[in-house]
Design a protein around this motif. Structure first.
Motif, PDB file in Angstrom:
ATOM      1  N   GLU A 284      -7.813  -8.823  20.111  1.00 50.38           N
ATOM      2  CA  GLU A 284      -6.899  -9.945  19.873  1.00 50.38           C
ATOM      3  C   GLU A 284      -6.772 -10.239  18.383  1.00 50.38           C
ATOM      4  N   GLU A 285      -7.905 -10.255  17.696  1.00 49.96           N
ATOM      5  CA  GLU A 285      -7.892 -10.545  16.265  1.00 49.96           C
ATOM      6  C   GLU A 285      -7.241  -9.407  15.471  1.00 49.96           C
ATOM      7  N   ALA A 286      -7.467  -8.170  15.906  1.00 51.62           N
ATOM      8  CA  ALA A 286      -6.858  -7.024  15.238  1.00 51.62           C
ATOM      9  C   ALA A 286      -5.342  -7.060  15.387  1.00 51.62           C
ATOM     10  N   GLU A 287      -4.866  -7.456  16.554  1.00 49.37           N
ATOM     11  CA  GLU A 287      -3.422  -7.577  16.762  1.00 49.37           C
ATOM     12  C   GLU A 287      -2.832  -8.670  15.882  1.00 49.37           C
ATOM     13  N   LEU A 288      -3.569  -9.740  15.692  1.00 45.25           N
ATOM     14  CA  LEU A 288      -3.123 -10.784  14.755  1.00 45.25           C
ATOM     15  C   LEU A 288      -2.952 -10.205  13.352  1.00 45.25           C
ATOM     16  N   PHE A 289      -3.900  -9.358  12.960  1.00 41.17           N
ATOM     17  CA  PHE A 289      -3.838  -8.769  11.621  1.00 41.17           C
ATOM     18  C   PHE A 289      -2.633  -7.832  11.498  1.00 41.17           C
ATOM     19  N   LEU A 290      -2.395  -6.999  12.506  1.00 40.50           N
ATOM     20  CA  LEU A 290      -1.243  -6.104  12.464  1.00 40.50           C
ATOM     21  C   LEU A 290       0.056  -6.898  12.386  1.00 40.50           C
ATOM     22  N   ASN A 291       0.135  -7.977  13.137  1.00 39.85           N
ATOM     23  CA  ASN A 291       1.325  -8.826  13.103  1.00 39.85           C
ATOM     24  C   ASN A 291       1.491  -9.460  11.723  1.00 39.85           C
ATOM     25  N   PHE A 292       0.376  -9.832  11.121  1.00 38.18           N
ATOM     26  CA  PHE A 292       0.375 -10.419   9.773  1.00 38.18           C
ATOM     27  C   PHE A 292       0.868  -9.398   8.741  1.00 38.18           C
ATOM     28  N   ILE A 293       0.378  -8.168   8.843  1.00 39.01           N
ATOM     29  CA  ILE A 293       0.776  -7.107   7.912  1.00 39.01           C
ATOM     30  C   ILE A 293       2.276  -6.848   7.991  1.00 39.01           C
ATOM     31  N   LEU A 294       2.857  -7.041   9.157  1.00 38.24           N
ATOM     32  CA  LEU A 294       4.286  -6.784   9.356  1.00 38.24           C
ATOM     33  C   LEU A 294       5.174  -7.967   8.980  1.00 38.24           C
ATOM     34  N   ARG A 295       4.573  -9.054   8.568  1.00 37.85           N
ATOM     35  CA  ARG A 295       5.387 -10.161   8.072  1.00 37.85           C
ATOM     36  C   ARG A 295       6.158  -9.706   6.842  1.00 37.85           C
ATOM     37  N   PRO A 296       7.432 -10.075   6.705  1.00 32.98           N
ATOM     38  CA  PRO A 296       8.228  -9.576   5.569  1.00 32.98           C
ATOM     39  C   PRO A 296       7.602  -9.840   4.210  1.00 32.98           C
ATOM     40  N   ASP A 297       7.085 -11.051   3.991  1.00 26.15           N
ATOM     41  CA  ASP A 297       6.534 -11.369   2.679  1.00 26.15           C
ATOM     42  C   ASP A 297       5.252 -10.590   2.402  1.00 26.15           C
ATOM     43  N   ILE A 298       4.434 -10.385   3.443  1.00 23.06           N
ATOM     44  CA  ILE A 298       3.176  -9.652   3.269  1.00 23.06           C
ATOM     45  C   ILE A 298       3.450  -8.162   3.074  1.00 23.06           C
ATOM     46  N   SER A 299       4.332  -7.612   3.883  1.00 19.00           N
ATOM     47  CA  SER A 299       4.688  -6.199   3.739  1.00 19.00           C
ATOM     48  C   SER A 299       5.274  -5.926   2.358  1.00 19.00           C
ATOM     49  N   ALA A 300       6.115  -6.833   1.876  1.00 17.65           N
ATOM     50  CA  ALA A 300       6.701  -6.665   0.538  1.00 17.65           C
ATOM     51  C   ALA A 300       5.635  -6.757  -0.542  1.00 17.65           C
ATOM     52  N   GLU A 301       4.682  -7.658  -0.371  1.00 13.40           N
ATOM     53  CA  GLU A 301       3.607  -7.781  -1.358  1.00 13.40           C
ATOM     54  C   GLU A 301       2.823  -6.476  -1.468  1.00 13.40           C
ATOM     55  N   LEU A 302       2.545  -5.849  -0.323  1.00 10.51           N
ATOM     56  CA  LEU A 302       1.827  -4.576  -0.331  1.00 10.51           C
ATOM     57  C   LEU A 302       2.660  -3.465  -0.955  1.00 10.51           C
ATOM     58  N   THR A 303       3.952  -3.440  -0.635  1.00 10.15           N
ATOM     59  CA  THR A 303       4.828  -2.412  -1.193  1.00 10.15           C
ATOM     60  C   THR A 303       4.993  -2.596  -2.694  1.00 10.15           C
ATOM     61  N   ASN A 304       5.126  -3.838  -3.142  1.00  6.23           N
ATOM     62  CA  ASN A 304       5.238  -4.099  -4.582  1.00  6.23           C
ATOM     63  C   ASN A 304       4.010  -3.612  -5.329  1.00  6.23           C
ATOM     64  N   GLU A 305       2.840  -3.718  -4.687  1.00  4.94           N
ATOM     65  CA  GLU A 305       1.608  -3.305  -5.356  1.00  4.94           C
ATOM     66  C   GLU A 305       1.429  -1.791  -5.341  1.00  4.94           C
ATOM     67  N   PHE A 306       1.685  -1.147  -4.187  1.00  4.37           N
ATOM     68  CA  PHE A 306       1.363   0.278  -4.059  1.00  4.37           C
ATOM     69  C   PHE A 306       2.573   1.193  -4.254  1.00  4.37           C
ATOM     70  N   GLN A 307       3.777   0.663  -4.103  1.00  4.02           N
ATOM     71  CA  GLN A 307       5.015   1.358  -4.457  1.00  4.02           C
ATOM     72  C   GLN A 307       5.217   2.666  -3.706  1.00  4.02           C
ATOM     73  N   PHE A 308       5.037   2.621  -2.388  1.00  8.68           N
ATOM     74  CA  PHE A 308       5.383   3.737  -1.530  1.00  8.68           C
ATOM     75  C   PHE A 308       6.663   3.402  -0.770  1.00  8.68           C
ATOM     76  N   ILE A 309       7.059   4.257   0.161  1.00 10.78           N
ATOM     77  CA  ILE A 309       8.272   4.030   0.937  1.00 10.78           C
ATOM     78  C   ILE A 309       8.081   2.824   1.847  1.00 10.78           C
ATOM     79  N   CYS A 310       9.053   1.937   1.835  1.00 15.10           N
ATOM     80  CA  CYS A 310       8.990   0.715   2.638  1.00 15.10           C
ATOM     81  C   CYS A 310       9.578   0.986   4.020  1.00 15.10           C
ATOM     82  N   ALA A 311       8.762   0.808   5.057  1.00 14.71           N
ATOM     83  CA  ALA A 311       9.226   1.016   6.438  1.00 14.71           C
ATOM     84  C   ALA A 311       9.643  -0.285   7.106  1.00 14.71           C
ATOM     85  N   ASN A 312       9.470  -1.399   6.420  1.00 10.18           N
ATOM     86  CA  ASN A 312       9.737  -2.725   6.992  1.00 10.18           C
ATOM     87  C   ASN A 312      11.090  -3.215   6.483  1.00 10.18           C
TER      88      ASN A 312
END
Length: 364
Positions: A284-312
């Protein structure tokens, strides 16, 4: 991480199978948050592939700490999980070409999309990857491509346009091309040059691809490390390079004369994915984390930092402008139509490809 995975696979496999380090992953009496969640989940990830700020934000929001353990190759990850380490972790981050093996070894837990509601933020192109066509197990995390980059000013001076592999065979490009030193990427290029399936592991096809790349030797200045390829293109030292999209993006920031070419050929895509592990003690907690990672602002923050292809697709509007407008971060519709993915790990094919590239180099 995507870069360098293929080179590390075979070397890491034997050593990794000997390793099994027990990590406490909680028990029935573990403490709970005010909302009844376990206070910790366990992430098995590539090194330097997750933002501490993102982990802290998740903990602040849910009271759940993400305990991260890292690996250096897919082989190391898979060997650890197959040796029983799956019970230690809740989430792992394999590359797309290891999903098949993980399914075969019953290591994956299906995603509950009633909980992971942000799954709909994923671009449709990446929801139906061949390794997971129904989107049952994989949450796309970071992607990369091997792309052809050229110095437009130099090409204009030479009167050259590059759309197909044979366009590289031009006298003005002799000793003027760099290839990133990645056997699988190089052989895929050779297969394309022979009008063969770029994902083929057939040994006869690999032999033909070797001959094709050998025919390019007069035009190839060097088989170079990814950072050397990036720096050389940024400085305008060569006209054309096959390089990883992340390094290409960095080079293009430094040199405005650089552009993506070879629009008449297929291009590779590799995708690292987040998966739930069978037997997770904190599903349950892991699914919360996956859902969190897929949030637009969080996904963008990760992409801005690591600069790979954005799938979101929902994250695009939150990206830094240079990434938002880059075809190497947000793939164009044309590139999406031309991508291919290698979705299996074939040890014999990889060995043959490595040997072929060594022969090509030694014949120079």
């Amino acid at each position: 991480m995507i870069r360098g995975k293929i080179k590390k696979m075979m070397a890491a496999a034997l050593a990794a199978t000997m390793v099994f380090t027990m990590t406490a992953c909680g028990n029935d009496s573990e403490e709970k948050t005010a909302d009844g969640y376990a206070k910790e989940i366990y992430l098995y990830n590539w090194s330097e592939y997750m933002s501490e700020d993102v982990l802290n934000k998740f903990e602040e929001e849910y009271g759940i700490k993400v305990v991260e353990t890292t690996f250096e190759s897919n082989d190391e990850m898979l060997a650890k999980l197959m040796a029983g380490g799956g019970s230690e972790y809740d989430i792992a981050v394999p590359s797309n070409f290891y999903i098949e093996s993980m399914k075969a070894n019953d290591l994956l837990e299906p995603l509950d999309k009633d909980v992971i509601t942000n799954y709909d933020n994923i671009d449709e192109t990446y929801r139906t990857m061949q390794c997971d066509p129904d989107g049952e197990y994989c949450v796309p995390y970071m992607g990369t491509s091997c792309v052809w980059i050229a110095n437009k000013k130099m090409l204009d001076d030479y009167g050259i346009e590059i759309h197909k592999m044979d366009d590289l065979k031009n006298d003005n490009l002799k000793n003027n091309i760099l290839l990133v030193d990645d056997s699988q990427a190089i052989m895929s290029v050779g297969l394309l040059g022979c009008d063969l399936d770029p994902t083929s592991g057939n040994l006869d096809d690999i032999a033909k691809a070797k001959d094709y790349i050998s025919g390019l030797n007069p035009y190839i200045k060097a088989f170079a490390a990814s950072t050397d390829t990036r720096d050389s293109m940024a400085k305008g030292e060569v006209a054309v390079a096959l390089m990883y999209s992340g390094e290409a993006l960095q080079a293009m920031k430094e040199n405005p004369d650089l552009e993506v070419v070879m629009d008449g050929e297929q291009c590779s895509l590799s995708m690292d994915t987040m998966v739930l592990l069978k037997g997770s003690k904190h599903k349950e907690e892991a699914e919360l984390f996956l859902n969190f990672i897929l949030r637009p602002d969080i996904s963008a923050e990760l992409t801005n930092e690591f600069q790979f292809i954005c799938a979101n697709k929902a994250a695009v509007e939150y990206l830094d402008d240079d990434l938002k407008n880059s075809p190497l971060c947000v793939l164009t519709d044309d590139m999406k139509k031309r991508i291919f993915m290698i979705n299996t790990f074939d040890a014999d094919a990889i060995s043959a490809e490595t040997d072929a590239v060594m022969e090509i180099k030694s014949s120079r």
